[in-house]
Design a protein around this motif. Structure first.
Motif, PDB file in Angstrom:
ATOM      1  N   UNK A 138       0.838  -1.201   0.000  1.00 52.52           N
ATOM      2  CA  UNK A 138       0.000   0.000   0.000  1.00 52.52           C
ATOM      3  C   UNK A 138       0.870   1.246   0.000  1.00 52.52           C
ATOM      4  N   UNK A 139       0.286   2.346  -0.396  1.00 54.24           N
ATOM      5  CA  UNK A 139       1.043   3.599  -0.467  1.00 54.24           C
ATOM      6  C   UNK A 139       1.559   4.033   0.896  1.00 54.24           C
ATOM      7  N   UNK A 140       0.847   3.637   1.976  1.00 56.49           N
ATOM      8  CA  UNK A 140       1.262   4.099   3.306  1.00 56.49           C
ATOM      9  C   UNK A 140       2.365   3.241   3.922  1.00 56.49           C
ATOM     10  N   UNK A 141       2.807   2.178   3.258  1.00 59.16           N
ATOM     11  CA  UNK A 141       3.841   1.314   3.822  1.00 59.16           C
ATOM     12  C   UNK A 141       5.139   2.088   4.017  1.00 59.16           C
ATOM     13  N   UNK A 142       5.867   1.743   5.066  1.00 60.81           N
ATOM     14  CA  UNK A 142       7.157   2.375   5.350  1.00 60.81           C
ATOM     15  C   UNK A 142       8.111   2.131   4.185  1.00 60.81           C
ATOM     16  N   UNK A 143       8.656   3.217   3.646  1.00 59.06           N
ATOM     17  CA  UNK A 143       9.527   3.110   2.468  1.00 59.06           C
ATOM     18  C   UNK A 143      10.968   2.798   2.856  1.00 59.06           C
ATOM     19  N   UNK A 144      11.467   3.501   3.847  1.00 61.75           N
ATOM     20  CA  UNK A 144      12.876   3.374   4.227  1.00 61.75           C
ATOM     21  C   UNK A 144      13.000   2.364   5.365  1.00 61.75           C
ATOM     22  N   UNK A 145      13.238   1.115   5.000  1.00 59.88           N
ATOM     23  CA  UNK A 145      13.281   0.061   6.001  1.00 59.88           C
ATOM     24  C   UNK A 145      14.469   0.227   6.938  1.00 59.88           C
ATOM     25  N   UNK A 146      15.462   0.992   6.539  1.00 57.53           N
ATOM     26  CA  UNK A 146      16.628   1.219   7.391  1.00 57.53           C
ATOM     27  C   UNK A 146      16.282   2.039   8.628  1.00 57.53           C
ATOM     28  N   UNK A 147      15.089   2.624   8.662  1.00 54.14           N
ATOM     29  CA  UNK A 147      14.663   3.307   9.894  1.00 54.14           C
ATOM     30  C   UNK A 147      14.506   2.325  11.056  1.00 54.14           C
ATOM     31  N   UNK A 148      14.368   1.053  10.719  1.00 48.32           N
ATOM     32  CA  UNK A 148      14.246   0.007  11.736  1.00 48.32           C
ATOM     33  C   UNK A 148      15.628  -0.603  11.933  1.00 48.32           C
ATOM     34  N   UNK A 149      16.316  -0.297  13.026  1.00 48.22           N
ATOM     35  CA  UNK A 149      17.709  -0.725  13.178  1.00 48.22           C
ATOM     36  C   UNK A 149      17.938  -2.224  13.019  1.00 48.22           C
ATOM     37  N   UNK A 150      16.946  -3.057  13.352  1.00 47.74           N
ATOM     38  CA  UNK A 150      17.178  -4.490  13.283  1.00 47.74           C
ATOM     39  C   UNK A 150      16.794  -5.082  11.923  1.00 47.74           C
ATOM     40  N   UNK A 151      16.637  -4.232  10.876  1.00 43.67           N
ATOM     41  CA  UNK A 151      16.182  -4.751   9.581  1.00 43.67           C
ATOM     42  C   UNK A 151      17.163  -5.775   9.008  1.00 43.67           C
ATOM     43  N   UNK A 152      18.437  -5.690   9.401  1.00 43.06           N
ATOM     44  CA  UNK A 152      19.427  -6.629   8.883  1.00 43.06           C
ATOM     45  C   UNK A 152      19.210  -8.050   9.398  1.00 43.06           C
ATOM     46  N   UNK A 153      18.432  -8.176  10.474  1.00 42.95           N
ATOM     47  CA  UNK A 153      18.190  -9.509  11.030  1.00 42.95           C
ATOM     48  C   UNK A 153      16.813 -10.052  10.676  1.00 42.95           C
ATOM     49  N   UNK A 154      16.103  -9.388   9.749  1.00 43.91           N
ATOM     50  CA  UNK A 154      14.793  -9.898   9.322  1.00 43.91           C
ATOM     51  C   UNK A 154      14.944 -11.312   8.758  1.00 43.91           C
ATOM     52  N   UNK A 155      13.890 -12.110   8.888  1.00 43.95           N
ATOM     53  CA  UNK A 155      13.849 -13.387   8.196  1.00 43.95           C
ATOM     54  C   UNK A 155      12.414 -13.684   7.789  1.00 43.95           C
ATOM     55  N   UNK A 156      12.256 -14.660   6.922  1.00 48.05           N
ATOM     56  CA  UNK A 156      10.935 -14.974   6.377  1.00 48.05           C
ATOM     57  C   UNK A 156      10.205 -16.044   7.179  1.00 48.05           C
ATOM     58  N   UNK A 157      10.844 -16.553   8.245  1.00 49.54           N
ATOM     59  CA  UNK A 157      10.249 -17.656   8.999  1.00 49.54           C
ATOM     60  C   UNK A 157       9.434 -17.193  10.207  1.00 49.54           C
ATOM     61  N   UNK A 158       9.768 -16.047  10.771  1.00 50.01           N
ATOM     62  CA  UNK A 158       9.099 -15.615  11.992  1.00 50.01           C
ATOM     63  C   UNK A 158       7.764 -14.948  11.678  1.00 50.01           C
ATOM     64  N   UNK A 159       6.770 -15.266  12.489  1.00 54.88           N
ATOM     65  CA  UNK A 159       5.464 -14.624  12.351  1.00 54.88           C
ATOM     66  C   UNK A 159       4.763 -14.717  13.689  1.00 54.88           C
ATOM     67  N   UNK A 160       3.572 -14.111  13.758  1.00 57.32           N
ATOM     68  CA  UNK A 160       2.833 -14.126  15.020  1.00 57.32           C
ATOM     69  C   UNK A 160       3.592 -13.404  16.114  1.00 57.32           C
ATOM     70  N   UNK A 161       3.417 -13.868  17.360  1.00 61.06           N
ATOM     71  CA  UNK A 161       3.988 -13.108  18.479  1.00 61.06           C
ATOM     72  C   UNK A 161       5.499 -13.280  18.624  1.00 61.06           C
ATOM     73  N   UNK A 162       6.125 -14.026  17.717  1.00 60.79           N
ATOM     74  CA  UNK A 162       7.582 -13.961  17.657  1.00 60.79           C
ATOM     75  C   UNK A 162       8.034 -12.591  17.152  1.00 60.79           C
TER      76      UNK A 162
END
Length: 761
Positions: A221-245
């Motif tokens: 959506x247009x309102x999605x955060x564009x600059x993901x680097x604003x989130x300091x932990x973006x380098x540790x994102x993964x595709x496996x975690x979801x829910x309350x993890x």
């Protein structure tokens, strides 16, 4: 057909309904649910008001956070610390019906529990918006509106419980409250800031993903955060975690977490859709090609807003020092868990958890308003400092304290009391006793129940387990972790242990005998004796004779330090009150094997020795030359229905083909109800959503039993039991001279065990 003949254009009114009850509970999260069920079962008429379409609050399908409390994902030293009473009943039932952790099934279960109580009037989708008072310090009614049936309600009662999370009733009624952090100076809390501030823990939204088996595109959506680097932990994102993890997707700590909730929600949506866009479209996650965004939360999970003032405010020292309170009615054991106010946008770690060495008491004086005389406090708004709130805020702890509110309301109704008068008129002992009767463990207290006919009975058993060994089975595991076998020892000299290890090379094995510095704790922080033994290639029989004395009865830790060159014999046998623990890491709760806090925050340094989840966590195969004689029949009436500093259970011998208890009086006794407390494993946290549990029934729990009189007449039979507390209500009172309880062993590897039996006429 209905025709409205009012053509004058005059103002109309919504439908209005008035309901009178003994107790109005506002808030249908787990705290409100447990409070309402407890009060209803004790004879109170209850109105439970929930502003959402389902019950459960942060545990519901609308938010999907797992329920946790003192057990802390099995990541601390709080053994056998799962909360009892109604919250235990809910979690055990959920594990039986819903081991996959489906939040929708938990919704169903909670609704089922509440509507099954005839004394509860449930109002869903109904929000309280006003309070009427009969005097400056007393509420007479609350006004609420249901958006689905366009009905206004006036709910009147002599007693109210605010379990709404934000404290809407307390706020509207003028109850004293706080927001933000107290200064270190106010309570002497070393973990508190030097100056008070208004920042809070923020809100969180979760999302679920799903593998569709084919590539899925995602257009953000247009309102999605564009600059993901604003989130300091973006380098540790993964595709496996979801829910309350994804608990770390947090925001709002610098805003007003009551009135800015909608703004906070939108910021969280921006983050979620920005994170998912990054995962799907950055090219850094090819494993996400077939994933779709299945669900995104629409109701933020709130952590902190208002905290209300009672006659006592729980503080950091109560938690760390495990202070004793004469009016204790519940316990906590989650870490002091505070988060940075900037949440997901902070450079700091997402949380800062510091654990105590054991569980702590929660006093009754924290559970009612100090200036609104008929207002109880439930859930996360109880009277606690910001620092202590970091521990008391979690759902199982909040629900446990709220059960005490429900029981207190029943006592107030019966004796014409206001909440504070339970203290003022010396009725706290009666409250504590009634809580204990329902399975609510209060640290340091044992139930003394003069109405229980078992207390005056002669008890005999077909057998008692005298544990001389946990036998070998050719079951070897390498010592890749330091481990300890917890064993309940009597006071006096410690007899030798015998274990067997195997190795392919010469090496050494370090062993210690440890105990806890505080009775009832399970942090092995005192070493009584040490040995270093030489290990030869092949099988080694080790007789370990510690030069040590137990000053008091309690758990000792036969501690074996890791050595991957050595294999240790284990066993598949499991026994109530016997446990192995490991010096291991659980990053989910800031457990890195040892807690080493800064010197100036008032927290202790100690090691973590935690169990492993089944099917792991096997006991060591060992012999104890003096035998462990801790499983006798008198345990069923000692007033403690879980392991503490001893097993507190009668356990039958494995070789007993037909375990049975005989409870006799010699003269006829009239019995109309029997309470039995089984072992549904209070050490297991039973997370309610997301996680899959390999068991639906805890392995220690007796499934099948029969109750007979002295003539062999069957009074009750239960097959397929999985619950902790079984309350047997006989169709009509019976006169018996003796009760015979026959039990089947849960399995070939687990002997039958029973914590408590109580009989009432």
């Amino acid at each position: 057909m209905k025709v409205d003949k009012n053509s004058t254009g005059n103002k109309r009114s919504l439908m209005n309904k008035k309901i009178q009850a003994d107790l109005v509970v506002v808030g249908g999260g787990l705290s409100g649910v447990c409070c309402a069920i407890t009060a209803a079962r004790e004879g109170c008429t209850v109105v439970l008001v929930q502003d959402r379409p389902v019950l459960g609050g942060n545990s519901s399908s609308e938010v999907r956070l797992w329920v946790l409390g003192a057990t802390s994902h099995m990541g601390n030293n709080n053994r056998w610390a799962r909360e009892g009473g109604v919250i235990d009943e809910i979690l055990v039932e959920n594990t039986y019906r819903n081991p996959e952790g489906n939040a929708v099934i938990l919704d169903m279960l909670l609704l089922d529990k509440v509507v099954n109580e005839s004394n509860i009037k449930l109002l869903l989708n109904t929000a309280v918006y006003d309070v009427e008072k009969e005097s400056a310090d007393k509420i007479s009614s609350v006004k609420a509106f249901c958006s689905q049936n366009q009905t206004e309600y006036v709910l009147s009662a002599p007693l109210f419980c605010d379990a709404s999370g934000d404290g809407v009733v307390g706020f509207l009624s003028g109850a004293a409250f706080r927001m933000g952090a107290e200064s270190m100076e106010e309570f002497g809390e070393l973990f508190a800031p030097t100056k008070e501030y208004g920042e809070l823990l923020g809100h969180t939204l979760y999302f679920y993903s799903k593998d569709t088996g084919r590539p899925v595109n995602f257009v953000p959506p247009a309102f999605a955060l564009k600059d993901i680097a604003q989130i300091p932990r973006f380098k540790s994102f993964n595709a496996q975690e979801f829910g309350c993890k994804l608990w770390w997707i947090e925001y709002g700590g610098r805003l007003d977490t009551v009135h800015d909730t909608e703004q906070i929600k939108w910021e969280l949506w921006k983050v979620i859709y920005g994170v998912w866009n990054h995962i799907k479209n950055s090219g850094a996650f090819p494993e996400a090609a077939n994933l779709t965004l299945e669900w995104v939360g629409t109701i933020p999970g709130k952590r902190e807003s208002r905290r209300f003032e009672g006659d006592y405010m729980l503080i950091q020292q109560d938690i760390v020092e495990q202070r004793t309170h004469e009016d204790a009615v519940a316990f906590g054991g989650w870490s002091i868990d505070l988060h940075p106010a900037d949440g997901v946008f902070s450079e700091k770690p997402g949380c800062n958890q510091w654990h105590a060495k054991g569980i702590y008491q929660i006093p009754y004086r924290c559970l009612y308003s100090r200036n609104i005389s008929n207002l109880f406090l439930g859930g996360r708004i109880i009277s606690a400092s910001h620092v202590a709130f970091g521990s008391t805020r979690v759902m199982a702890t909040a629900a446990y304290a709220s059960q005490a509110v429900g029981m207190a309301a029943a006592l107030c109704k019966e004796e014409g009391l206001l909440p504070a008068e339970i203290i003022q008129k010396g009725r706290i002992g009666a409250l504590q006793q009634r809580l204990q009767q329902t399975g609510q463990y209060i640290p340091g207290l044992a139930l003394v129940d003069k109405a229980d006919k078992v207390q005056i009975a002669t008890i005999e058993a077909s057998s008692e387990l005298v544990l001389q060994e946990l036998p070998e089975e050719g079951f070897l595991k390498p010592l890749t972790l330091s481990l300890a076998q917890m064993v309940p020892l009597e006071a006096g000299e410690v007899a030798p242990f015998v274990i067997h290890v195997q190795s392919e090379t010469e090496t050494q094995l370090e062993l210690e005998l440890r105990i806890s510095s505080k009775q009832g704790n399970h942090t092995p922080d005192i070493s009584l004796a040490k040995q270093v033994l030489a290990i030869q290639p092949g099988r080694n029989c080790l007789q370990i004779a510690f030069d040590a004395v137990m000053e008091k009865p309690g758990y000792a830790f036969l501690t074996i330090m890791k050595n991957p060159l050595v294999q240790l014999h284990h066993t598949s046998k499991r026994v109530t009150g016997i446990l192995s623990v490991f010096n291991t890491i659980n990053k989910a709760v800031s457990n890195y094997g040892k807690q080493t806090p800064p010197e100036d925050i008032g927290m202790d340094t100690f090691e973590f020795w935690c169990p492993q989840r089944r099917p792991e966590g096997h006991n060591i195969a060992f012999k104890y030359t003096a035998a462990l004689n801790a499983f006798g029949i008198d345990n069923i009436r000692n007033g403690i229905d879980r392991p503490t500093d001893r097993p507190n259970a009668w356990v039958a011998d494995w070789k007993d083909p037909h375990p049975r208890l005989s409870i006799g009086w010699g003269t006829p006794q009239t019995i109309n109800s029997i309470d039995l407390f089984f072992d549904a494993d209070y050490d297991h946290p039973l997370e309610s959503v997301l996680m899959h549990h390999p068991e639906t029934v805890m392995p220690f729990c007796v499934r099948n039993y029969r109750i007979k009189n002295e003539s062999g007449q069957l009074l009750a039979a239960v097959n397929g039991n999985y619950r902790t507390h079984n309350k047997i209500k006989l169709e009509k009172p019976v006169a018996v001279e003796k009760l015979i309880i026959e039990l089947d062993h849960p399995s070939a590897d687990v002997p039958a065990a029973l914590f408590g039996v109580r009989c009432y006429g």
